[in-house]
Design an enzyme around this catalytic site. Structure first.
Site, PDB file in Angstrom:
ATOM      1  CB  CYS A 120      -0.928   0.015   1.210  1.00 21.96           C
ATOM      2  SG  CYS A 120      -2.037  -1.394   1.309  1.00 21.96           S
TER       3      CYS A 120
ATOM      4  NE  ARG B 152     -21.767  -7.774   2.717  1.00 22.00           N
ATOM      5  CZ  ARG B 152     -20.525  -7.951   2.253  1.00 22.00           C
ATOM      6  NH1 ARG B 152     -19.753  -8.888   2.782  1.00 22.00           N
ATOM      7  NH2 ARG B 152     -20.072  -7.198   1.271  1.00 22.00           N
TER       8      ARG B 152
END
Length: 382
Positions: free
Chosen positions: A81, A188
């Protein structure tokens, strides 16, 4: 003698699901825009650095050839990243040492190639062999932080609410709609206590910045831009056994070194773009950067100290939670945001009187390391 380095142009495309685009297709447009914004020709470029993690061999060369940019060194950088930010660090190093005068940095990634789910990690890593994935790592951090402090799961949701509110002002963000705490908590479940809206989305994107020496800035009459006051790259310290997951020491040490190099402290910062891959990350980074005492990051968040009108605006772009996180592009996009903020070109999300900005991105989940890499930059508007 160390040369002063300036960022004089930035460009990017909106992050999102660009399923029909290639790495080349994602990067060419912002590359052209960044060169135009700097007012320079291809012949002025001395080196190109391209951050990506999953683009394959010669990604940078494939991009550059599309606009006829060749012969100069083109360096492909993979640091997970932190790839794009590491590419910027390499460009800064070359210019500050007098090796080149003009460097172009491209950050690009196409994560839709994996079809969804968590990103692939190194299969030789012992924790990966046991099934570890990044949402689980940050869920453990969140669980421990909630246990040790007065923070609640609602605070984790507030981070996401703030990110979406900022991202709604950013035309480059993957998510551009505001959400409520209840919507975040009702999303969720991913890895308890984290829900979907507490996790950054996967997607595709590209960003480009142009860095120059002071000599080149004067010779080419480029825009003033912003000065690179600090550029720090660290790798993680090897440490087996117990580790305090609520204090990311690689980010703490990198920030301390960046403050020292820039000659400023955390209270001088007007804005920060930090690596909020998951909502808990923002809270622990407040503390790692010295913005808050240990365990008291929630005070900054709850009191609105890290949004517009507060003490320091954290992730005015919407951060990874809202802007998106196409791995190799993220660190360059952070610097692009800092450039727009410090040159008063951030539009509806402009931070008032912004002079000092910090960008921060970590990379890699590796057994025995806090993170594999951390890159921090501090910029001064000029």
């Amino acid at each position: 003698m160390t040369e002063e380095v300036f960022v004089v142009s930035a460009a990017m495309i909106p992050f999102g699901k660009h399923r029909t685009s290639s790495y080349v297709g994602l990067a060419v447009a912002p590359l052209v825009d960044a060169l135009r914004g700097a007012g320079i020709e291809k012949s002025d470029v001395d080196a190109v650095y391209v951050g990506h993690s999953f683009g394959g061999m010669m990604t940078g060369q494939r991009i550059c050839k599309e606009i006829g940019l060749g012969t100069v060194p083109t360096v492909n950088v993979d640091n997970a990243c932190s790839s794009g930010a590491t590419a910027i660090h390499e460009a800064w190093t070359a210019i500050s040492q007098g090796l080149v005068d003009v460097a172009v940095v491209v950050g690009v990634e196409k994560l839709t190639q994996f079809g969804g789910g968590t990103l692939p990690l190194s299969p030789e890593d012992r924790e990966v062999k046991q099934g570890i994935v990044m949402p689980a790592v940050y869920a453990m951090r969140a669980t421990r932080y909630l246990h040790e402090t007065e923070a609640t799961v609602e605070d984790l949701a507030l981070v996401s609410v703030k990110a979406r509110k900022h991202g709604a002002l950013n035309p480059f963000a993957q998510f551009r709609s505001e959400v409520t705490v209840d919507e975040v908590l009702g999303a969720r479940p991913i890895a308890d206590p984290l829900t979907l809206m507490m996790c950054c989305p996967t997607g595709d994107g590209a960003a480009v910045v142009v860095l120059v020496s002071e000599r080149a800035r004067n010779r080419l009459n480029t825009p003033k831009g912003m000065r690179v006051a600090a550029s720090i790259l660290h790798s993680g310290e090897v440490k087996e056994g117990y580790r305090d997951m609520t204090m990311p020491e690689i980010s703490q040490h990198s920030a301390s070194d960046a403050y020292e190099m820039a000659g400023i402290g955390p209270k001088d910062l007007d804005m920060i773009e930090l690596h909020d891959a998951f909502s808990i990350a923002e809270l622990v980074y407040y503390e790692a950067f010295g913005l808050a005492e240990r365990g008291r990051a929630i005070d900054l968040l709850r009191d609105g100290k890290t949004t517009f009108g507060g003490d320091v605006v954290v992730n005015p772009s919407g951060g990874l939670l809202s802007k998106g996180h196409p791995v190799g592009a993220s660190g360059v996009a952070q610097v692009a945001e800092a450039f727009w903020q410090l040159t008063d070109n951030a539009g509806a999300r402009q931070v008032d009187d912004a002079r000092w900005a910090m960008t921060h991105v970590t990379g890699g989940g590796t057994a025995g390391l806090d993170h594999g890499a951390c890159t921090i930059h501090i910029f001064e508007g000029v």
